[in-house]
Design an enzyme around this catalytic site. Structure first.
Site, short mmCIF file in Angstrom:
data_model
loop_
_atom_site.label_atom_id
_atom_site.label_comp_id
_atom_site.label_asym_id
_atom_site.label_seq_id
_atom_site.Cartn_x
_atom_site.Cartn_y
_atom_site.Cartn_z
N GLU A 38 -9.91 7.42 3.69
CA GLU A 38 -10.72 6.65 4.61
C GLU A 38 -10.01 5.11 4.59
O GLU A 38 -9.26 4.94 3.91
CB GLU A 38 -12.08 6.62 3.83
CG GLU A 38 -12.29 5.30 3.15
CD GLU A 38 -11.51 5.19 1.89
OE1 GLU A 38 -11.15 4.13 1.42
OE2 GLU A 38 -11.35 6.17 1.21
N LYS B 274 0.83 -1.33 0.08
CA LYS B 274 0.15 0.08 -0.03
C LYS B 274 0.90 1.33 -0.05
O LYS B 274 0.53 2.38 -0.37
CB LYS B 274 -0.94 -0.06 1.13
CG LYS B 274 -2.15 -0.93 1.11
CD LYS B 274 -3.28 -0.70 2.27
CE LYS B 274 -4.35 -1.61 1.69
NZ LYS B 274 -4.33 -2.89 2.13
N SER C 83 1.39 -10.12 -0.87
CA SER C 83 1.22 -8.46 -0.79
C SER C 83 1.81 -7.94 0.61
O SER C 83 2.01 -6.55 0.69
CB SER C 83 -0.24 -8.24 -0.81
OG SER C 83 -0.74 -9.01 -0.07
#
Ligand SMILES: *Cc1c(COP(=O)(O)O)cnc(C)c1O
Length: 392
Positions: A112, A90, A378
């Site tokens: 968010e 991310k 990931s």
């Protein structure tokens, strides 16, 4: 030849687009008119590359997993996004969007978050760049994700509790959109996955495409060719998968395998298997497959993994599934847990619960010994230790 990239109208096949209220149109239009020029500018490219290298620690290794390969009878490589700063992919997107925000003259960052991972990545980069950061989060999620909330606060972000509706991710999205439409002059809204109105899915896919760019550079020294036979990734909103497949989308020699969260099983009503269960609908500003109740309202998804617990799916992936370019498996909670323990025991790597869904897909495929498989890990499993301990 088929083209699986986005078209000029912001659609992947029939999915995507921008279904937004008038109040949001100026913000989205401004972003749409500027993002490509900025992403393609030399100064953006240079700053992004430098931060990915020196701050995130890229390139992430392409690790030949010998023990896993032996077990599955093929040649498996793990793309180690778990080794990035903050422990997942991310951060690639968060850095890119904060740089974009700065170049657009925005001084206030909003985002968010549901599980808190995107919130932490965003707060991290805002601390680095000294920008005001407000994270919208449902009150229920704040209670469930205590450690991430404390990390965001320590990083200097303001965590804004949302008490509408079910007090979870969808309500936090609404609150962030409301803020953005009222403060568009100085505010940039960072979306954490390949979802939302056009151009967000394309923006996030481009920023994450560093993953497949590196695979192309790394694979030849191992295999003498720059493409694998299989690419495997898990999908929540779809960003790590989009990054993994980006530069191979139109290369039909490469099989694309996506693992979505089956939860307790697709038949049980407790599932987040959007591609298997979803019907066409509009969610958070774009057209995609959405898990719906009989009356067409959005059904609360369920997965053991907070990062895959989303009722929709990125438009790129909805189209890849529809065009049969990708094979999609729904992986149940128990299968993901089993795969997490297997990787931990035979390779000494504790994977994130999300990534464990991709690992479990290995059991669903039949490989030839010479098959080259690249699986994107990931994230790392530190955040999921409490869940793993329940199954030990
Ligand atoms: C958030 C997250 C995911 C799911 O998001 P995508 O946008 O589908 O990649 C997967 N793995 C990890 C480790 C995450 O934190």
């Amino acid at each position: 030849m088929k083209n699986y990239q986005i078209n000029d109208e912001g659609y992947y096949g029939e999915y995507g687009g921008a279904y937004i209220p008038d109040s949001l149109k100026p913000c989205v239009e401004e972003l749409k008119s500027k993002y490509l020029e900025i992403l393609n500018s030399d100064s953006f490219k240079q700053e992004f590359a430098q931060l990915l290298r020196d701050y995130v620690g890229r390139p992430s290794p392409l690790y030949p997993a010998k023990n896993l390969s032996e077990k599955y009878g093929c040649r498996i490589y793990l793309k180690r996004e778990d080794l990035n700063h903050t422990g997942a992919h991310k951060i690639n997107n968060a850095i890119g969007q904060v740089l974009l925000a700065k170049k657009m003259g925005k001084k206030r960052i909003i985002a968010e978050t549901g599980a808190g991972q995107h919130g932490v990545a965003t707060a991290t980069v805002c601390a680095l760049m000294n920008l005001e950061c407000i994270i919208y989060m449902g009150k229920t999620d704040i209670e469930r994700q205590h450690v991430n909330v404390e990390k965001m606060k320590m990083l200097g972000a303001k965590v804004q509790s949302v008490t509408n509706g079910s007090m979870t991710l969808s309500d936090a999205v609404d609150a962030a959109i409301d803020d953005w439409s009222k403060n568009s002059a100085d505010t940039f809204y960072i979306i954490g996955s390949t979802v939302g109105p056009h151009p967000y899915p394309d923006l996030v896919a481009r920023l994450q495409s560093i993953i497949s760019e590196e695979i192309k550079q790394q694979l030849p020294s191992h295999e003498g060719r720059d493409y694998p036979d299989y690419l495997i990734a898990c999908i929540g909103g779809g960003s790590n998968a989009a990054g993994t497949v980006y530069h191979y989308l139109d290369d039909e020699r490469v099989n694309i395998v996506l693992a979505e969260a089956g939860g307790k099983g697709v038949e049980t009503g407790l599932s987040a298997a959007t591609i298997k269960l979803g019907k066409e609908g509009v969610l958070h500003g774009f057209k995609t497959l959405v898990i719906q109740n009989e009356d067409g309202s959005v059904k609360e998804p369920y997965s053991i993994s907070a990062g895959l617990d989303y009722p929709g799916i990125g438009p790129m992936h909805a189209n890849l599934a529809k065009q049969k370019r990708a094979t999609v498996f729904a992986i149940n909670d128990g299968e993901a847990i089993e795969a997490a323990f297997e990787l931990t025991r035979i390779e000494g790597i504790i994977p994130a619960l999300e990534s464990s869904h991709a690992l479990a897909a290995l059991k669903k495929l039949k490989f030839k010994p010479e098959d080259v498989v690249v699986l994107t890990l990931s994230g790392r499993g530190d955040k999921d230790i409490h869940t793993y301990l329940e199954y030990k």
